[in-house]
Design an enzyme around this catalytic site. Structure first.
Site, mmCIF file in Angstrom:
data_model
loop_
_atom_site.group_PDB
_atom_site.id
_atom_site.type_symbol
_atom_site.label_atom_id
_atom_site.label_comp_id
_atom_site.label_asym_id
_atom_site.label_seq_id
_atom_site.Cartn_x
_atom_site.Cartn_y
_atom_site.Cartn_z
ATOM 1 N N ASP A 95 0.800 -1.221 0.000
ATOM 2 C CA ASP A 95 0.000 0.000 0.000
ATOM 3 C C ASP A 95 0.832 1.271 0.000
ATOM 4 O OD1 ASP A 95 -2.618 -1.081 -0.098
ATOM 5 O OD2 ASP A 95 -2.421 -1.694 1.992
ATOM 6 N N ASP B 273 -6.663 -4.334 -5.095
ATOM 7 C CA ASP B 273 -6.365 -2.992 -4.581
ATOM 8 C C ASP B 273 -5.058 -2.449 -5.161
ATOM 9 O OD1 ASP B 273 -7.758 -4.808 -2.808
ATOM 10 O OD2 ASP B 273 -7.808 -3.242 -1.289
#
Length: 392
Positions: free
Chosen positions: A108, A169
């Site tokens: 991330d 994601d």
């Protein structure tokens, strides 16, 4: 790339909102950002709220970049120094975080650094912010497996049971790698992103244009293993936020690579998403649910999808009828979010309510989620003027 079904999509007539209307939506959103400033001048909002209130946290979560991105957007909307000052103060925190390796052993890094350091460098020329972004991109590159050709989402890279796991994601983390290649001239960053997005297109998207949340690839042979979910209803359902990451992420992949296949794929994912919306156009948390009475909504997934639809519409030729349809759906979603999902000025410190963070873990259910707040502001920016996204 294998052929993916293309569901027909009912045409929605485009009603472009006036500048005055969009300015009214922006004013309401900024009133809620302003309410957050005193509490989050040196801290960050938690990933999701409790009873519609974000708790203040240090720069330790995967979501902290969304708050800084909101500040940059607010500054771009208004030119007001109060937003720039806090965003600029955040930059030192992000530089310290990557320097000290504070909870950065995951994929991330794009969510963290594209919206903070990279955006800050673009907007202010801050050299230290640029260096932090490059360092974050190097950390993200270290999670690329050259055999599986994927960026491992989570887990220890040296533990066999945890290796080779990609999740949808990550489509939004790849822009950090493309940015790093432009900044440094080092092609390794973009090459890893190219290989990962190719695997995402091949493995995460099913023949009906629904998506797996996660997929495992053998890191010894490179062979695909199996898809599953982490936050969706089931392994064979389509988690709404994941589908939204797919729409936006594949549209951005076209922007970065020029590969038409990714634009076509984003369009197919968009049709699958739009064909499964409840009456008001705000998705349930998983697309296996389609009606008002079935489930909790996820306003954050709706906001991501709106940005993806606007990115997709901008990329399509003027002659393509779907261009207007996607823009019309995005406008309708943004309008509904502003009318029915905006947090009250009293009793909350969020922008949007009625999101879902992690349904299987019962975390952040029917609460605010900070990425939903960010993407709502981004959608408003896209509706207000021609704007180069931070992900570009």
């Amino acid at each position: 790339m294998s052929e993916i079904a293309f569901e027909p999509l009912p045409h929605l007539k485009l009603k472009r909102p006036s500048t005055e209307t969009v300015d009214t939506w922006i004013e309401a959103a900024l009133a809620r950002v302003d309410r957050m400033l005193p509490q989050f001048d040196t801290h960050f909002p938690a990933p999701s709220s409790e009873s519609n209130i974000y708790a203040p946290i240090d720069n330790v979560e995967w979501t902290n970049g969304f708050w800084t991105g909101m500040l940059w957007l607010s500054w771009e909307f208004t030119g007001a120094e109060r937003y720039r000052e806090i965003a600029a103060h955040n930059l030192a925190s992000f530089a310290n975080r990557i320097d000290k390796r504070i909870n950065v052993d995951h994929h991330d890094l794009g969510f963290l650094y594209t919206l903070s350091s990279c955006a800050g460098h673009r907007l202010t020329g801050d050299r230290a912010a640029r260096d932090a972004g490059v360092a974050a991109a190097s950390q993200l590159l270290s999670r690329f497996d050259p055999v599986a050709k994927v960026i491992q989402a989570w887990g220890n890279m040296n533990v066999p049971a945890e290796r080779g796991r990609m999740i949808i994601d990550c489509n939004l983390n790849l822009p950090l790698l493309y940015w790093a290649t432009r900044e440094t001239g080092d092609r390794r960053f973009a090459a890893a992103a190219d290989q990962h997005i190719e695997q995402a297109a091949r493995l995460l998207v099913r023949p009906d244009a629904s998506t797996f949340h996660t997929y495992y690839v053998d890191t010894v042979s490179g062979e695909p293993l199996h898809g599953s979910t982490h936050q969706g209803f089931s392994d064979d359902s389509s988690w709404a936020r994941g589908q939204a990451w797919g729409i936006y992420g594949f549209a951005l992949a076209w922007r970065h690579t020029g590969n038409q296949d990714y634009l076509d794929l984003a369009s197919r994912l968009a049709n699958h998403f739009l064909n499964r919306l409840p009456a008001d156009g705000i998705c349930c948390w998983d697309l296996i649910f389609t009606s008002d009475a079935d489930c909790e909504r996820d306003s954050s997934a709706a906001a991501i999808a709106a940005c993806g639809l606007l990115e997709l519409a901008q990329a399509l030729p003027l002659s393509d009828a779907l261009r207007e349809t996607y823009e019309a759906w995005a406008v309708a979603i943004v309008e509904t979010l502003g009318e029915k999902y905006l947090a009250p000025l009293e009793g909350s410190n969020a922008v949007l309510l009625h999101a879902v963070y992690h349904m299987p873990n019962k975390a952040g259910v029917d609460e605010a989620c900070i990425w939903g707040d960010y993407f709502y502001l981004e959608a408003l920016m896209r509706l207000r003027r021609a704007w180069l996204p931070y992900w570009a």
